[in-house]
Structures are given as C-alpha cells and as structure tokens.
Design a protein around this motif. Structure first.
Motif, PDB file in Angstrom:
ATOM      1  N   LEU A 102      -2.641  -7.066  16.235  1.00 21.06           N
ATOM      2  CA  LEU A 102      -1.586  -7.196  15.221  1.00 21.06           C
ATOM      3  C   LEU A 102      -2.168  -7.739  13.924  1.00 21.06           C
ATOM      4  N   ASP A 103      -3.067  -8.720  14.076  1.00 23.21           N
ATOM      5  CA  ASP A 103      -3.663  -9.337  12.881  1.00 23.21           C
ATOM      6  C   ASP A 103      -4.445  -8.305  12.069  1.00 23.21           C
ATOM      7  N   PHE A 104      -5.208  -7.479  12.774  1.00 19.92           N
ATOM      8  CA  PHE A 104      -5.966  -6.426  12.089  1.00 19.92           C
ATOM      9  C   PHE A 104      -5.058  -5.556  11.236  1.00 19.92           C
ATOM     10  N   LEU A 105      -3.849  -5.352  11.739  1.00 17.53           N
ATOM     11  CA  LEU A 105      -2.911  -4.451  11.056  1.00 17.53           C
ATOM     12  C   LEU A 105      -1.976  -5.210  10.123  1.00 17.53           C
ATOM     13  N   SER A 106      -2.204  -6.519  10.041  1.00 16.54           N
ATOM     14  CA  SER A 106      -1.334  -7.386   9.231  1.00 16.54           C
ATOM     15  C   SER A 106       0.127  -7.236   9.637  1.00 16.54           C
ATOM     16  N   LEU A 107       0.361  -7.169  10.920  1.00 19.33           N
ATOM     17  CA  LEU A 107       1.732  -7.001  11.401  1.00 19.33           C
ATOM     18  C   LEU A 107       2.213  -8.265  12.089  1.00 19.33           C
ATOM     19  N   GLN A 108       3.465  -8.529  11.926  1.00 18.30           N
ATOM     20  CA  GLN A 108       4.077  -9.665  12.593  1.00 18.30           C
ATOM     21  C   GLN A 108       5.324  -9.169  13.305  1.00 18.30           C
ATOM     22  N   ILE A 109       5.513  -9.579  14.555  1.00 21.15           N
ATOM     23  CA  ILE A 109       6.699  -9.111  15.282  1.00 21.15           C
ATOM     24  C   ILE A 109       7.873 -10.018  14.934  1.00 21.15           C
ATOM     25  N   LYS A 110       8.930  -9.381  14.486  1.00 20.72           N
ATOM     26  CA  LYS A 110      10.115 -10.141  14.087  1.00 20.72           C
ATOM     27  C   LYS A 110      10.799 -10.694  15.332  1.00 20.72           C
ATOM     28  N   LYS A 111      11.143 -11.961  15.321  1.00 22.07           N
ATOM     29  CA  LYS A 111      11.864 -12.530  16.468  1.00 22.07           C
ATOM     30  C   LYS A 111      13.347 -12.548  16.129  1.00 22.07           C
ATOM     31  N   ASP A 112      14.166 -11.985  17.042  1.00 25.64           N
ATOM     32  CA  ASP A 112      15.590 -12.076  16.691  1.00 25.64           C
ATOM     33  C   ASP A 112      16.388 -12.730  17.805  1.00 25.64           C
TER      34      ASP A 112
END
Ligand code: ASP
Length: 580
Positions: free
Chosen positions: A570-580
């Motif tokens: 995820l870090d490589f892709l600069s992605l963060q999973i949204k927590k809902d």
C-alpha cells in the motif's frame, strides 16, 4: 514421458501391444485377488487389470492417485459399451505411483452432488469431471475455428493493453493504482474498443483479438467480472461486410461443433423487434408475435382501454393457441403479478372456446369489440388472448416477457434449434434518469443512421444508429456498430451527450486527435465467447465454461481473491484504506 498412449486411445487393433499409460485412478475394484483400475486422463478411461501376481503393486493405491502403468493390451471378454476403449483392457506388468492423493472433498464423476461453492473451491478437481472438461475443450475448439476462419480472410490478431484507460462501455471500471504516478490509476479495459479503432487508423485494415474484458458490475447468472470477447474490426467496410464475416465464423463453428449447416441470419430492425416481440433479444425459436390492437379499443366501452389510448398509450395482444385448458385461473393471477415487474399495471386475458369468450375482461368488453378482436387476431377455438394496455415501451416489454415465459412453459420452444437474428438500427441514445442526460445506447463512437444525422443534437429521442446485435435463442451474442470516422460528427455526439470540452479532452483526447490524421470508414463487433460456448454446450451457467470462475459476488473461492495486501504494498502505491 511417462506414457506412450493416452487413456482414451487404445482399441481392438492394439491388442498384443506393450504399452505405457499414466493418469488418475478413477475407480478401483477388487475381485478376489484381482484388482481392476479405471485409469483416467483428459482423453478417456482405460481399464487396467492387475492379476494375482501383480495386485500387490497397487495395494496402497487409492482413488485419484496418479500412477504410471506398463502392460499388454488384451481383448476383453465382454466389452464395456460405456467406454470408447471398452473393447480392451491393459493387463498390468508394472506400476509406479507418481503421486498419492488424499480423499477428495468431492466425487469426481459426471454426476456430483457437491455444492457449487465446494466445486469452485476445488476447481482443479471439478475440471477433472467430464461436464467441465468437455466445455473447456469446446471453448478451445471455438477459438481455434475463429482464428482459422479470420486468418483465411486476412484478419490479424493483435494484443491490446490490459493496463489502459477507462473505456466507455457504460459499466464501472476496475482500477489499478500506479506506483510511479502517485494518485493515478490505470483502468482495466471493458473492451479494446478505442485500441481497435486506433488500429484501423494505423492501417491494420482487419483486426481481431480473443480479448479479455473487465467490468465491475453487479453480477447476474450469465455474467462474470472478467470475460472474453472475440473482438473484430474492419476498415473500408459497412454492415454488409461485417455481417458476412460474422456469419461465416458462426457457420464454421456450428458446422464443426454441432454438425448444423442450415443456419439463417434474418434481420429485424430494433423498432420492429420491440413492436413484434417486446424485446431487443427475441427468442425466435418460436414465432408468436404480438399484435397491436390499440385502434380496436380507441372508443372502447371499457374505460381502462379507452383511457389508456386517450392518454397516448397502446394495447398489445398476444395469442397462444390450444392453451385454454393449459392456463388456469391461478396461472393468470401469477402472470398478472409477473407483468408488474415490468411496471405494467396489469394483464387482461380472454379465453376463446367454441365461439364463447371467458376471462378477466370478458364482462367489461361489449360483444362487438370482442368480435372485432377475434377477427383481427383470427382466433380459433382453444386460443388464449393476453393483453397489456399501457405506455408503449411498458406494454411492449411486459408482454414480450410474457411471450418468453409462456413460450418456455407451454413447450413452444424447439430446444434443438439455433435461431439467429440480427437486430439493427438501435436507438442512438438512452435517457438516464439517474444522470439527467442522454447517454449512448451503445458507445459514443457509434455512427448515426444517415437520415438521422441532423437529429443528433436536437432530437435525441428519435435518433437511431448503425449499431447492431446478433441474437441467438434469445441471448445477445454480440454487439457492434459502424463507427463515426469524422471528427466533426464525433464532436456533435459528445455535445449531445452533454460532455464538456474538458471531459472530452481528458477522457478521449488522444483518440479524438487520431481522427484528425486520416481515419478509414470502419466497423466491428465484440462477440461474447462465454455465451456462445454456453449455448453450444447447452448450459445456462456461465461458470461452466470458465476455467476458474468467480462467484456471483465476484469472489474467487479457490484463491481467496480479492484479498488484503501488505502495508508495504500500500505504501508503495501511496494508498491508505479508509476506515468506516
Ligand atoms: N466494444 C463493443 C462491446 O463490447 C463491441 C463493439 O462495438 O465492437 O459491446
């Protein structure tokens, strides 16, 4: 090699030969000190007999073990007619275990009581079963025929990118985040539409591809999130050329796979298909067209009918012969509920027996109106008339759905028949209530009919296109169209779709630019290979013709995809999973 013959190969003429076979143990039977093993591979089953002197060799062998056997082909005393190799057996002289097997969670046999989820989890075991294996082999055969026929006619196979840009087929895209371009995404192609048109601009003239396509839609019984199209495009060509090419491919497939060589390809315009069959994918294995009886009831004493006509609606009727004793009151109640799915207010019915009418609207309709109806519909004793009075599109689709349902239930469909029909001249646009604007009925690169060019931006509701579908037994087998090859016309269509200059540039800029450098007239199709193989192999479950299918909720039970990924990824892709 572990073998010199396959398990489906040996015949009477091989008796006496020393052979080596390898495969899976499909069945093991002990008869006193003799052991019989049915050895299976993709090609068939051969019986191997281990006599008393050799039975020790297989004392540990269980079902689904993989073994290699040496032996001599011998004539069986009584042939087994169920097996192609049934006249012979192999008398074993040696056996080597190549791989052992645990007890399988499902029985590997043509008939299995295993639930679908289990079969999908252990798909590699399911594939060992003939019903799945045979369909995968048929699918390969279809692809081989397609390649042969198209190559004969100078089509060339070109691969187009999987990591691509959003394509306008109207479904949701699957997206792939980019590592190098943070915050940007590739889209998996819903079809190679733009690429194949660019290949025409590139002068490739005739292209095809057995192309993977991806659409993130809610799945239905006959859909998978990834599927395959036989994708074609031709330059300097129009409907006649592409229809001829597709028909040639279909004829070759149906001849070689089903032995059928009397196919015909009638054509019906979209408006006529809706008018007669209430569907743009009519099943023409039976005819039973609908009739328009609006005029008969314009001044009807039955206000439901006359009011409907006064409000601009229509009354459509459908006749089923010899059906009065087959359709009960309860059935009509069910059908009355059924049409509501299609937004119709209700279904009226009349039964006609020996000159007498009965039915839901019998009392409401005066005798002379029923007489006129009987004359227009040429009723015979035993006929049932079903009618829907509603807005045109509702009456058509509701009664069309009844036609399909009762065609099936009353056994009117000849199941051995293959009934093709080209549906032509589809509407150019559809109104999307959700988006509050006109959207393309096919895709925005579809050419309008010549006579409708001046309606492109002014009268979208009455603008028809050069899009076509090929329908087989009520399934849409392919879609396609003659394309726009003039950049000004393309600009007009985008305008009619309410796309801003910015949106056009962002979405299709590269594509539009290409048309400024010389584009040949061109047209093409995308044929759904899964649907074709489903029909050829007589299944209505798309999973049967896909090697590793996903569930109806787009999940792979075997590999557990989709799945979570490591934080690093995820870090490589600069992605963060949204927590809902
Ligand atoms: N790309 C279209 C589709 O997937 C087919 C075509 O127009 O060639 O329906």
């Amino acid at each position: 090699m572990n073998r010199d013959h396959t398990c489906g190969e040996l015949r009477k003429t091989d008796v006496g030969k020393k052979v080596r076979l390898a495969g899976w143990v499909a069945k093991r039977r002990n008869l006193g000190s003799i052991v019989f093993i049915d050895l299976r591979d993709r090609y068939g089953i051969t019986q191997i007999t281990f006599d008393e002197a050799h039975s020790q060799l297989v004392k540990d062998v269980r079902n689904e073990y993989v073994i290699e056997v040496r032996g001599v082909v011998s004539l069986k005393e009584t042939a087994n007619p169920k097996l192609e190799t049934g006249e012979i057996e192999v008398i074993a002289e040696d056996c080597k275990i190549l791989s052992s097997a645990k007890t399988t969670p499902m029985i590997i046999a043509d008939e299995t009581d295993a639930l679908e989820d289990l079969r999908l989890k252990y798909r590699y075991l399911d594939i060992r079963r003939n019903p799945i294996k045979d369909k995968l082999i048929m699918r390969d055969k279809v692809a081989t025929i397609v390649r042969r026929v198209l190559h004969e006619d100078d089509f060339i196979e070109v691969e187009t990118p999987i990591l691509s840009k959003s394509t306008p087929e109207g479904a949701r895209d699957y997206l792939v985040p980019s590592r190098l371009y943070k915050g940007k995404f590739y889209a998996l192609p819903q079809s190679p539409q733009q690429y194949k048109q660019l290949l025409m601009i590139g002068g490739m003239d005739r292209y095809f591809q057995i192309a993977r396509c991806f659409r993130d839609e809610d799945l239905r019984a006959d859909r998978q999130p990834e599927f395959t199209q036989i994708d074609m495009e031709m330059s300097f060509a129009d409907e006649e050329d592409i229809f001829a090419e597709v028909e040639k491919v279909m004829k070759a497939i149906f001849k070689e796979i089903k032995g059928v060589d009397d196919l015909s390809f009638p054509r019906v315009k979209y408006v006529d298909a809706m008018d007669k069959y209430g569907s743009d994918k009519p099943d023409l294995r039976f005819d039973n067209p609908m009739c328009n009886v609006t005029e008969l009831f314009r001044n009807s004493a039955f206000s439901v009918f006359s009011n409907c006509v006064a409000e601009g609606g229509v009354i459509k009727a459908l006749v089923f012969h010899n059906a009065t004793d087959k359709l009960s009151r309860k059935k009509f109640d069910e059908l009355n509920e059924f049409v509501k799915i299609y937004k119709a207010k209700g279904l009226a019915y009349l039964k006609y027996d020996n000159g007498e009418f009965t039915g839901s609207v019998n009392n409401a309709l005066p005798a002379e109106e029923k007489k006129a109806l009987s004359e227009q519909l040429k009723l015979n004793s035993g006929d049932v008339v079903l009618m829907v009075a509603d807005k045109k599109n509702i009456a058509e689709t509701a009664l069309g759905a009844i036609r399909k349902k009762l065609g099936e239930e009353l056994g009117l469909i000849d199941k051995d028949k293959f009934s093709f029909v080209w549906i032509t001249e589809f509407p150019m646009y559809e109104y999307s209530e959700e988006e509050g604007r006109w959207v393309s009925a096919h895709h925005p690169f579809t050419a309008p009919r010549d006579e409708d060019v001046d309606k492109l931006t002014t009268d979208q509701a009455n603008c028809y296109s050069r899009a076509y579908d090929l329908v087989l037994n009520g399934y849409e087998l392919l879609s396609g169209s003659v394309r726009i090859h003039d950049s000004q016309m393309q600009a007009k269509v985008f305008d009619a779709l309410g796309l801003s200059k910015e949106q056009i540039k962002n979405k299709f800029g590269f594509f539009i630019e290409a048309f400024e450098y010389g584009a040949p007239p061109h047209c093409g199709v995308g044929i759904g290979i899964e649907r074709l193989v489903m029909i050829l192999s007589g299944t209505d479950n798309i999973k049967d013709v896909v090697a590793f299918p996903k569930t109806a909720s787009a999940y792979c039970l075997m590999s557990d995809a989709p799945n979570t990924v490591d934080q690093d990824q995820l870090d490589f892709l600069s992605l963060q999973i949204k927590k809902d």
